[in-house]
Design an enzyme around this catalytic site. Structure first.
Site, PDB file in Angstrom:
ATOM      1  N   THR A 384       0.922  -1.113   0.000  1.00  0.00           N
ATOM      2  CA  THR A 384       0.000   0.000   0.000  1.00  0.00           C
ATOM      3  C   THR A 384       0.960   1.160   0.000  1.00  0.00           C
ATOM      4  OG1 THR A 384      -1.698  -1.251   1.161  1.00  0.00           O
ATOM      5  CG2 THR A 384      -1.710   1.108   1.549  1.00  0.00           C
ATOM      6  N   LEU A 403      -3.249  -1.019  -3.999  1.00  0.00           N
ATOM      7  CA  LEU A 403      -3.757  -2.068  -4.889  1.00  0.00           C
ATOM      8  C   LEU A 403      -3.954  -3.348  -4.075  1.00  0.00           C
ATOM      9  CD1 LEU A 403      -1.323  -1.522  -7.905  1.00  0.00           C
ATOM     10  CD2 LEU A 403      -3.788  -1.162  -7.965  1.00  0.00           C
ATOM     11  N   ASN A 404      -3.651  -3.296  -2.787  1.00  0.00           N
ATOM     12  CA  ASN A 404      -3.590  -4.393  -1.820  1.00  0.00           C
ATOM     13  C   ASN A 404      -2.224  -5.070  -1.913  1.00  0.00           C
ATOM     14  OD1 ASN A 404      -4.378  -5.894   0.331  1.00  0.00           O
ATOM     15  ND2 ASN A 404      -5.396  -7.451  -0.861  1.00  0.00           N
TER      16      ASN A 404
END
Ligand code: GLY
Length: 573
Positions: A384, A403-404
């Site tokens: 992150t 985007l995780n």
């Protein structure tokens, strides 16, 4: 179990070492308004990539405010920091205006309308782990572009075209990748090829990536130009939406044109709390971060941490016991507030958190198996990225975006040049089954159509006596909350500078698994032995967090804290 704890004599030694690292790495740079202590008068940007920090400061110098700079940095990070910077993901913004106005923007991704509760389970009802982590089905509907449009519409001063231009230039002309980025892209070469058979700019077919290679992203530049020309419609409609849907059809994903069209970020009321006279302004659900941060601060406030010392056995023990209880609450009580009645008020009551610590026993670790969520009456690959910005007038922005996983789902939208997130893994795929961060959850965070998945992101702003004091946040999945917490107490309780607080070694406990993760040398061997004797399982882990923060000194100057665990940089002016 105790593994490889190396002695660190005392805190002073670590502080002087950190000071030296700080000077040698030159994490803070800039031109104007700098005093002899490396502090800046006119504003500051701290982010995960030097190019993005520079973009932010250039916008501030052009007369842009903190939100203009934040929008420019978010888009710039999508180009120069593709592992977490994004237009295909989501995030959270906490804002504090120079006039004291506070606000919070939730641009977290949502599940597609066709998503369903058991979509990642096999016929026997067990999680198919990779399904929520990689590929098209792992992606939630992206929120970042809508979030930036909303933030700019409400607070921006420069034109939309002006704040988009630096990212377009970086994508068109390319930028020099860092040594760290070259290594990451090379290690993902095979996977990126597999998930992107039609090619992506992130794969170098000629030779392995090397430091200073120029990464040009023409498809991404075209997408950014459409966003520049058409605003939200440039992403959620037209050619880019067509490319996303074509990509979904290729990989059997769920996101449709209607999902894209229906996505809207949400302005939310920030969570506020107090700690030792400081006001904490932080992110409400859909993130768990703000509630958990205030719970942690309330849980430890009665204890004399300063007297015990930084990362002493007593300090670590109290913090670990607080973390165990707070993460148990997180697993049960927190989820998307649009779908689940989060018992926010009760969780934030000082008496509730004091009571949660009442059964803590100095003589022995409380086994996590005996800790359940509190009873409510009535009621990262850890990737992150975070950036902190303050402008000349004192407006402050704290944004954490993701985007995780690193490089998200690994799927780059063909024709549009951006990576899709794998945020669906942040849902509770099955009650009690851990996600990629080992976090467990239940009904509150079950998958449902159009629902936002629970997050740990904790963008935070701290006030002292009615004035801006700190802007702080970090990546790190489940460790985000505890890293932000430690960065705050490192300054307030242990008197560290911002850079020292950010660089200081961190530790983490999250209820389950029942282990204390520590960075190498985070606690000395004697403290570790004492904790081990009381039943704490101490596990040495790699770097925890990558905090980027700004501190306003009592003279009104800005000190940057750029995390030496990455390529992060503070640029002031
Ligand atoms: N994807 C990490 C988080 O939102 O907590």
């Amino acid at each position: 179990m105790l593994r490889t704890i190396k002695p660190l004599n005392n805190f002073k030694k670590s502080v002087s070492y950190l000071g030296l690292v700080f000077l040698l790495t030159g994490c803070v740079t800039g031109q104007l308004g700098k005093n002899n202590s490396g502090e800046y008068k006119n504003g500051m940007v701290v982010s995960a990539h030097p190019e993005a920090s520079q973009v932010g400061v250039d916008i501030l110098k052009k007369g842009g405010n903190a939100v203009d700079a934040a929008v420019a940095v978010q888009f710039a990070l999508a180009v120069v920091y593709p592992n977490a910077g994004n237009i295909g993901g989501g995030g959270f913004m906490v804002y504090r205006g120079a006039n004291g106005e506070i606000n919070a923007l939730d641009f977290r991704e949502k599940a597609a309308a066709a998503a369903s509760r058991n979509m990642y389970l096999d016929a026997a009802g067990n999680p198919i782990v990779d399904k929520s982590l990689y590929g098209h089905l792992a992606a939630g509907v992206p929120g970042s572009v809508d979030g930036m449009v909303e933030a700019h519409k409400k607070y921006g001063k420069l034109t939309w075209a002006q704040v988009l231009q630096p990212a377009i230039d970086l994508a068109t002309n390319g930028f020099n990748i860092t040594n760290r980025q070259a290594g990451e892209l090379n290690s993902l070469h095979r996977k990126l090829m597999d998930f992107n058979p039609n090619g992506t700019a992130l794969v170098n077919l000629e030779h392995p990536w090397r430091e200073n290679d120029v990464l040009v992203q023409q498809e991404l530049a075209n997408t950014l130009k459409l966003i520049q020309q058409k605003g939200r419609a440039g992403f959620y409609e037209g050619a880019v939406a067509d490319s996303v849907v074509a990509e979904m059809q290729r990989g059997k994903g769920l996101i449709t044109k209607a999902d894209l069209n229906n996505y809207h970020s949400a302005w939310r009321k920030p969570i506020t709390g107090s700690y030792k006279g400081y006001k904490i302004i932080t992110m409400p659900p859909t993130s768990s971060g703000g509630i958990a941060l205030i719970q942690l601060l309330q849980s430890v406030e009665p204890y004399p941490l300063k007297k015990w010392g930084h990362n002493s056995d007593s300090t670590v023990q109290v913090i670990v016991e607080a973390e165990r209880r707070v993460y148990a609450d997180r697993a049960t009580h927190l989820g998307d507030p649009d779908f689940y009645a989060v018992p926010q008020q009760q969780l934030l009551e000082a008496a509730y958190n004091k009571n949660r610590m009442a059964n803590f026993n100095w003589a022995a670790a409380t086994p996590s198996s005996t800790i359940m969520a509190g009873e409510i009456k009535g009621a990262e690959h850890e990737e992150t990225t975070h950036f902190s910005i303050v402008d000349r007038n004192g407006n402050a922005v704290s944004i954490t975006t993701t985007l995780n996983g690193s490089y998200g789902s690994l799927v780059a939208v063909k024709g549009a040049g951006f990576l899709l997130n794998n945020e669906m893994d942040d849902f509770s795929v099955k009650p009690g089954a851990p996600n990629m961060y080992g976090l467990v959850g239940g009904e509150a965070n079950a998958i449902a159509p159009n629902k936002r998945m629970l997050s740990s992101m904790t963008p935070t702003i701290v006030e002292k006596e009615g004035k801006l004091f700190m802007v702080v946040g970090t990546p790190g999945g489940s460790t985000i909350i505890t890293s932000v917490f430690q960065s705050i107490i490192n300054v307030i309780d242990f008197g560290m500078s911002m850079q020292q607080a950010v660089a200081a070694k961190k530790f983490h406990h999250q209820w389950l698994p029942d282990e204390v993760y520590v960075e190498k040398d985070a606690i000395d061997s004697l403290a570790a032995q004492k904790l081990k004797a009381k039943g704490y399982s101490i596990v040495v882990k790699g770097p925890i967090g990558r905090v980027d923060a700004i501190l306003r000194t009592k003279w009104g100057n800005y000190q940057g804290g750029a995390d030496p665990r990455g390529d992060d940089k503070a640029v002031g002016w």
